[in-house]
Design an enzyme around this catalytic site. Structure first.
Site, PDB file in Angstrom:
ATOM      1  N   GLY A   1       0.819  -1.212   0.000  1.00  0.00           N
ATOM      2  CA  GLY A   1       0.000   0.000   0.000  1.00  0.00           C
ATOM      3  C   GLY A   1       0.849   1.257   0.000  1.00  0.00           C
TER       4      GLY A   1
ATOM      5  N   VAL B   1      -3.101  -6.651  -2.811  1.00  0.00           N
ATOM      6  CA  VAL B   1      -2.577  -7.423  -1.673  1.00  0.00           C
ATOM      7  C   VAL B   1      -3.363  -8.710  -1.440  1.00  0.00           C
ATOM      8  CG1 VAL B   1      -3.957  -6.344   0.163  1.00  0.00           C
ATOM      9  CG2 VAL B   1      -1.623  -7.145   0.669  1.00  0.00           C
TER      10      VAL B   1
ATOM     11  N   ASN C   1       1.249  -2.188   5.365  1.00  0.00           N
ATOM     12  CA  ASN C   1       0.471  -0.948   5.443  1.00  0.00           C
ATOM     13  C   ASN C   1      -0.859  -1.021   4.686  1.00  0.00           C
ATOM     14  OD1 ASN C   1       0.135   2.083   5.757  1.00  0.00           O
ATOM     15  ND2 ASN C   1       0.273   1.900   3.528  1.00  0.00           N
TER      16      ASN C   1
ATOM     17  N   SER D   1       1.469   3.534  -2.317  1.00  0.00           N
ATOM     18  CA  SER D   1       1.299   4.512  -3.402  1.00  0.00           C
ATOM     19  C   SER D   1       0.720   5.850  -2.954  1.00  0.00           C
ATOM     20  CB  SER D   1       0.418   3.919  -4.500  1.00  0.00           C
ATOM     21  OG  SER D   1      -0.886   3.702  -4.003  1.00  0.00           O
TER      22      SER D   1
ATOM     23  N   TYR E   1     -13.181  -3.379  10.788  1.00  0.00           N
ATOM     24  CA  TYR E   1     -11.851  -2.765  10.631  1.00  0.00           C
ATOM     25  C   TYR E   1     -11.060  -2.878  11.936  1.00  0.00           C
ATOM     26  CZ  TYR E   1      -8.434   0.991   9.840  1.00  0.00           C
ATOM     27  OH  TYR E   1      -7.280   1.721   9.724  1.00  0.00           O
TER      28      TYR E   1
END
Lengths: 248, 83
Positions: free
Chosen positions: A17, A66, A92, A19, A158
């Protein structure tokens, strides 16, 4: 006399992650510190491409989801061929949530868990297998969240995944016997996340309750990640909360 | 999936409020805060609708935050059913 260089600083770090947001900030900082970095994300942004141009031979990027285990594993091998053996991993990549638990579909629950918990565990397993097979020592940093420790509406699944990663961090630190230092960083809410997930009232309340008086910024998390990857410390199996003491 | 009519949804909404000793106004323009219809009440209503239609109604929170009036609730549930 103790061996103070038992786990050397990471020299090739894989960032999932990487980017945008915190991931991109971590990549940028590591490159500036002279570390070789591999970063992947579903979409390679212009910012990441610009870094690849600025740091030729030091940064390897790829467009990888991912949750695609075959693709992530192929990317790891690609990185090894390009930059050398990976001895640092930053988990991440994650998806957020903004839905009450009773109205989150079973499919959405499964997707959140797959992206935020199952996939990083699989990636970690693969990287560790490569690392250990080569006799390397290394460092792992899991990016979790204050949500793993405190309750916030709309973030049940989450939070569960982030708590799962914190728990895995402790067990991995034990399991790896000091050969790999494994830690978590748990940021408080970033301003951008806050506006999306929590309402303005709750945002204001959290800021009021934060001794440092502001929400967490990615730039405040990056030095801690850098320390865990590069500095000579005995920090292992810990969750470092970076939230200005909002949660205490 | 058997969809509920707007009037049936309104009846269920009235039942949610009645259980709290409150009354649902006839006016669709009534403010939800003024009548004490909170987000969890919306969830209760959605779950009652689910029981009636035999299917789950799942949605993200941002849509819920746009709801301010009685008519918004009825519109939202109607749209969910037909989605």
């Amino acid at each position: 006399m103790s061996d103070l260089t038992a786990v050397p600083p990471s020299s090739v770090v894989l960032v999932s992650g990487g980017s945008r947001g915190l991931g991109l900030a971590i990549v940028t900082e590591l490159l500036a510190s002279g570390v070789k970095v591999a970063a992947f994300a579903r979409t390679v942004t212009a910012e990441l491409t610009a870094l690849a141009t600025k740091y030729p031979g030091q940064l390897h990027v790829g467009s990888v989801d991912v949750t695609d285990a075959n693709a992530t594993q192929a990317f790891v091998k690609e990185v090894e061929a390009e930059l050398g053996p990976i001895d640092g991993l930053v988990n991440n990549a994650a998806v957020g949530q903004d839905s009450l638990h009773v109205h989150t579909s079973a499919e959405q629950l499964a997707a959140i868990i797959e992206t935020n918990l199952t996939s990083p565990l699989l990636l970690t397993r693969f990287v560790l297998r490569r690392m250990l097979a080569k006799g390397l020592k290394g460092r792992i940093v899991n990016v979790t969240s204050i949500c793993a420790q405190r309750g916030y509406p709309g973030l049940v699944a989450y939070s569960a995944t982030k708590g799962g990663m914190d728990a895995a961090t402790r067990s991995m630190a034990r399991e790896l016997g000091g050969r790999v230092l494994v830690n978590s960083v748990a940021p408080g809410f970033f301003a951008s996340e806050m506006s999306a997930v929590l309402g303005q009232t709750q945002l204001d309340q959290i800021v009021r309750r934060t001794p440092t008086g502001h929400l967490t910024e990615p730039e405040e998390v990056v030095p801690v990640v850098r320390m865990l990857l590069l500095e000579n410390t005995n920090v292992n199996g810990q969750v470092l909360v970076i939230d200005g003491a909002a949660s205490i | 999936m058997a969809e509920l009519t707007r009037e049936q949804i309104r009846d269920l909404m009235g039942a949610v409020l009645e259980a709290q000793g409150k009354t649902l106004p006839a006016d669709d323009g009534a403010d939800l805060r003024e009548i004490g219809f909170r987000s969890l009440d919306f969830s209760e209503l959605a779950l009652r609708v689910e029981d009636e239609i035999g299917d789950e109604l799942n949605f993200d929170a941002p849509g819920l935050r746009q709801i301010a009036k009685v008519g918004d609730v009825l519109d939202f549930i109607e749209q969910l059913q037909s989605a």
